[in-house]
Design a protein around this motif. Sequence first.
Motif, PDB file in Angstrom:
ATOM      1  N   ARG A   1      13.994 153.708 -54.728  1.00  0.00           N
ATOM      2  CA  ARG A   1      13.799 153.045 -53.430  1.00  0.00           C
ATOM      3  C   ARG A   1      15.160 153.245 -52.932  1.00  0.00           C
ATOM      4  NH1 ARG A   1      13.235 147.099 -55.241  1.00  0.00           N
ATOM      5  NH2 ARG A   1      13.975 148.105 -57.281  1.00  0.00           N
ATOM      6  N   PRO A   2      15.423 153.019 -51.642  1.00  0.00           N
ATOM      7  CA  PRO A   2      16.874 153.192 -51.050  1.00  0.00           C
ATOM      8  C   PRO A   2      17.899 152.165 -51.937  1.00  0.00           C
ATOM      9  CG  PRO A   2      15.150 152.638 -49.384  1.00  0.00           C
ATOM     10  CD  PRO A   2      14.382 152.608 -50.558  1.00  0.00           C
ATOM     11  N   ALA A   3      19.014 152.831 -51.758  1.00  0.00           N
ATOM     12  CA  ALA A   3      20.165 152.206 -52.615  1.00  0.00           C
ATOM     13  C   ALA A   3      20.361 150.648 -52.154  1.00  0.00           C
ATOM     14  CB  ALA A   3      21.242 152.828 -52.469  1.00  0.00           C
ATOM     15  N   SER A   4      20.194 150.427 -50.934  1.00  0.00           N
ATOM     16  CA  SER A   4      20.450 149.155 -50.161  1.00  0.00           C
ATOM     17  C   SER A   4      19.340 148.128 -50.832  1.00  0.00           C
ATOM     18  CB  SER A   4      20.378 149.244 -48.742  1.00  0.00           C
ATOM     19  OG  SER A   4      19.084 149.792 -48.413  1.00  0.00           O
ATOM     20  N   GLN A   5      18.438 148.549 -51.214  1.00  0.00           N
ATOM     21  CA  GLN A   5      17.378 147.711 -51.772  1.00  0.00           C
ATOM     22  C   GLN A   5      17.473 147.355 -53.277  1.00  0.00           C
ATOM     23  OE1 GLN A   5      13.284 148.818 -50.645  1.00  0.00           O
ATOM     24  NE2 GLN A   5      13.949 149.446 -48.418  1.00  0.00           N
ATOM     25  N   GLN A   6      18.348 148.107 -53.909  1.00  0.00           N
ATOM     26  CA  GLN A   6      18.420 148.185 -55.454  1.00  0.00           C
ATOM     27  C   GLN A   6      19.260 147.257 -55.889  1.00  0.00           C
ATOM     28  OE1 GLN A   6      18.806 152.262 -56.651  1.00  0.00           O
ATOM     29  NE2 GLN A   6      16.868 152.885 -56.043  1.00  0.00           N
ATOM     30  N   ARG A   7      20.253 146.664 -55.226  1.00  0.00           N
ATOM     31  CA  ARG A   7      21.488 146.050 -55.625  1.00  0.00           C
ATOM     32  C   ARG A   7      21.097 144.456 -55.910  1.00  0.00           C
ATOM     33  NH1 ARG A   7      24.154 149.439 -52.000  1.00  0.00           N
ATOM     34  NH2 ARG A   7      24.283 147.617 -50.406  1.00  0.00           N
ATOM     35  N   GLY A   8      21.031 144.078 -56.827  1.00  0.00           N
ATOM     36  CA  GLY A   8      20.839 142.476 -57.187  1.00  0.00           C
ATOM     37  C   GLY A   8      19.375 142.018 -56.599  1.00  0.00           C
ATOM     38  N   ASP A   9      18.482 142.960 -56.525  1.00  0.00           N
ATOM     39  CA  ASP A   9      17.180 142.564 -56.148  1.00  0.00           C
ATOM     40  C   ASP A   9      16.320 142.101 -57.408  1.00  0.00           C
ATOM     41  OD1 ASP A   9      15.695 145.585 -55.312  1.00  0.00           O
ATOM     42  OD2 ASP A   9      16.821 144.906 -57.060  1.00  0.00           O
ATOM     43  N   SER A  10      16.591 142.005 -58.658  1.00  0.00           N
ATOM     44  CA  SER A  10      15.827 142.048 -59.818  1.00  0.00           C
ATOM     45  C   SER A  10      15.430 140.369 -59.752  1.00  0.00           C
ATOM     46  CB  SER A  10      16.166 142.359 -61.096  1.00  0.00           C
ATOM     47  OG  SER A  10      15.223 141.884 -62.002  1.00  0.00           O
ATOM     48  N   LEU A  11      14.305 139.820 -60.001  1.00  0.00           N
ATOM     49  CA  LEU A  11      13.811 138.657 -59.998  1.00  0.00           C
ATOM     50  C   LEU A  11      13.481 138.041 -61.633  1.00  0.00           C
ATOM     51  CD1 LEU A  11      11.726 137.986 -56.728  1.00  0.00           C
ATOM     52  CD2 LEU A  11      13.852 137.322 -57.141  1.00  0.00           C
ATOM     53  N   ALA A  12      13.831 139.154 -62.187  1.00  0.00           N
ATOM     54  CA  ALA A  12      13.441 138.700 -63.903  1.00  0.00           C
ATOM     55  C   ALA A  12      14.241 137.520 -64.455  1.00  0.00           C
ATOM     56  CB  ALA A  12      13.862 140.061 -64.760  1.00  0.00           C
ATOM     57  N   PRO A  13      15.268 137.473 -63.973  1.00  0.00           N
ATOM     58  CA  PRO A  13      15.911 135.983 -64.512  1.00  0.00           C
ATOM     59  C   PRO A  13      15.089 134.860 -64.068  1.00  0.00           C
ATOM     60  CG  PRO A  13      17.774 137.531 -63.967  1.00  0.00           C
ATOM     61  CD  PRO A  13      16.449 138.007 -63.573  1.00  0.00           C
ATOM     62  N   LEU A  14      14.762 134.912 -62.906  1.00  0.00           N
ATOM     63  CA  LEU A  14      13.945 133.528 -62.254  1.00  0.00           C
ATOM     64  C   LEU A  14      12.577 133.683 -63.035  1.00  0.00           C
ATOM     65  CD1 LEU A  14      13.564 131.670 -60.091  1.00  0.00           C
ATOM     66  CD2 LEU A  14      12.496 133.347 -58.483  1.00  0.00           C
ATOM     67  N   ARG A  15      12.081 134.752 -63.299  1.00  0.00           N
ATOM     68  CA  ARG A  15      10.658 134.539 -63.949  1.00  0.00           C
ATOM     69  C   ARG A  15      10.880 134.407 -65.428  1.00  0.00           C
ATOM     70  NH1 ARG A  15       9.935 139.866 -61.438  1.00  0.00           N
ATOM     71  NH2 ARG A  15      10.290 140.907 -63.368  1.00  0.00           N
ATOM     72  N   GLU A  16      11.996 134.754 -65.978  1.00  0.00           N
ATOM     73  CA  GLU A  16      12.161 133.968 -67.471  1.00  0.00           C
ATOM     74  C   GLU A  16      12.414 132.585 -67.359  1.00  0.00           C
ATOM     75  OE1 GLU A  16      15.565 136.298 -68.827  1.00  0.00           O
ATOM     76  OE2 GLU A  16      14.590 138.225 -68.809  1.00  0.00           O
ATOM     77  N   TRP A  17      13.305 132.087 -66.487  1.00  0.00           N
ATOM     78  CA  TRP A  17      13.401 130.559 -66.365  1.00  0.00           C
ATOM     79  C   TRP A  17      12.176 129.922 -65.946  1.00  0.00           C
ATOM     80  CZ3 TRP A  17      12.081 127.333 -62.465  1.00  0.00           C
ATOM     81  CH2 TRP A  17      12.241 126.005 -62.492  1.00  0.00           C
ATOM     82  N   ALA A  18      11.400 130.473 -65.163  1.00  0.00           N
ATOM     83  CA  ALA A  18      10.047 129.783 -65.022  1.00  0.00           C
ATOM     84  C   ALA A  18       9.114 129.629 -66.321  1.00  0.00           C
ATOM     85  CB  ALA A  18       9.287 130.552 -64.021  1.00  0.00           C
ATOM     86  N   CYS A  19       9.237 130.827 -67.114  1.00  0.00           N
ATOM     87  CA  CYS A  19       8.569 130.717 -68.421  1.00  0.00           C
ATOM     88  C   CYS A  19       8.955 129.758 -69.252  1.00  0.00           C
ATOM     89  CB  CYS A  19       8.184 132.187 -69.031  1.00  0.00           C
ATOM     90  SG  CYS A  19       7.471 133.467 -68.269  1.00  0.00           S
ATOM     91  N   ARG A  20      10.063 129.574 -69.234  1.00  0.00           N
ATOM     92  CA  ARG A  20      10.744 128.412 -70.135  1.00  0.00           C
ATOM     93  C   ARG A  20      10.328 126.871 -69.673  1.00  0.00           C
ATOM     94  NH1 ARG A  20      15.466 131.762 -69.777  1.00  0.00           N
ATOM     95  NH2 ARG A  20      16.547 130.014 -68.416  1.00  0.00           N
ATOM     96  N   HIS A  21       9.922 126.828 -68.505  1.00  0.00           N
ATOM     97  CA  HIS A  21       9.549 125.524 -67.860  1.00  0.00           C
ATOM     98  C   HIS A  21       8.156 125.382 -67.300  1.00  0.00           C
ATOM     99  CE1 HIS A  21      13.921 125.924 -67.650  1.00  0.00           C
ATOM    100  NE2 HIS A  21      14.183 124.659 -67.592  1.00  0.00           N
ATOM    101  N   LEU A  22       7.183 125.945 -68.123  1.00  0.00           N
ATOM    102  CA  LEU A  22       5.955 125.910 -67.759  1.00  0.00           C
ATOM    103  C   LEU A  22       5.277 124.544 -67.957  1.00  0.00           C
ATOM    104  CD1 LEU A  22       4.481 129.246 -69.300  1.00  0.00           C
ATOM    105  CD2 LEU A  22       4.969 128.910 -66.734  1.00  0.00           C
ATOM    106  N   ASP A  23       5.937 123.534 -68.754  1.00  0.00           N
ATOM    107  CA  ASP A  23       5.502 122.235 -68.969  1.00  0.00           C
ATOM    108  C   ASP A  23       5.492 121.398 -67.866  1.00  0.00           C
ATOM    109  OD1 ASP A  23       8.098 122.304 -69.041  1.00  0.00           O
ATOM    110  OD2 ASP A  23       8.022 120.868 -70.883  1.00  0.00           O
ATOM    111  N   ARG A  24       6.106 121.954 -66.590  1.00  0.00           N
ATOM    112  CA  ARG A  24       6.224 120.888 -65.516  1.00  0.00           C
ATOM    113  C   ARG A  24       6.015 121.752 -64.260  1.00  0.00           C
ATOM    114  NH1 ARG A  24      10.775 121.674 -62.400  1.00  0.00           N
ATOM    115  NH2 ARG A  24      12.540 122.808 -62.941  1.00  0.00           N
TER     116      ARG A  24
END
Length: 320
Positions: free
Chosen positions: A203-226
């Motif tokens: 993807r263009p470089a402008s779209q590659q910086r800091g755009d990963s949502l992996a930490p958000l998905r990891e957080w959600a997986c740790r809080h599936l009970d709510r």
Amino acid sequence: MHHVAVLALPPVTAFDLAIPGLILGNARVDGAPGYEVKLCTPRPGTVASADAAQGLDLVIRQGLGILRQADTIIVVGSGSREPLDPVVIRALQRAHKACRRMVSLCTGAFALAQAGLLEGRGATTFWLRADELRSRFPAIEVRPDVLFVEDGSIVTSAGVAAGIDLCLHLVMRDYGAAVANEVARMTVVAPVRAGGQAQFIPRPASQQRGDSLAPLREWACRHLDRPISLAELARRAHLSERTLTRKFRAETGTSPLQWLLQQRLGRARELLETTALPMERIAESCGLGSADSLRQHFAGRIGIAPAAYRAAFGHARANL
């Protein structure tokens, strides 16, 4: 014992050819092998490899006859762009009519397409050749942004290592999440890889910086009970709900709430397999609210009631 025939069409990619044996061959059910994996090719003997420049050729001793005894047929990636041998096309068509499960790894999707097995279906392949697949076979709904696609009895994977994800999915389908997770531990890979093929498409470089949502998905997986709302996910990602949804779909191939439901159901599967918890407790632990909600979502997405799933894969298998 589930019988698997792995079809090599030269020049074959050696890595693709090794994946089914590596993943399926490590599946143990009640201490016994879950799969018998055999390699075959249209003309047994020395088979040209796509890795021939490295001095690698392969010897495959079985011919197309073993397709008739297989429960699952896996067509691995090939470097050929030539039309498929009519003998191979007929063999694949016969196997499909006999209700065999048909699978492709990487560019193996082109063989299934030439046999007419993907018409009107969703499918994927290596992203560099996705446009070619779409152009040559317009009746296929090509999905270049995912790791694999399951459409009825046909399953196709994206490029290279996505074959590992697909084979783990087959193990989970056949023997449950506990067996698949054990295979993943044995082979030191992730049981379920977050995201999709879109992560690896340039993807263009402008779209590659800091755009990963992996930490958000990891957080959600740790809080599936709510309960977790789209608004809360957007706040945590410091994005608008619209932008989050767009980015999430680009990375995972689905919306945030649909992905979250998949994770909740995956957690429910594990608890059904490995614990004797009542349905209400499982529903609460997965953030699905009530046993009725669990039953509704489970039946809708997985096609079986939670109680029936537990009966097939449950507590007795917890000590594998």
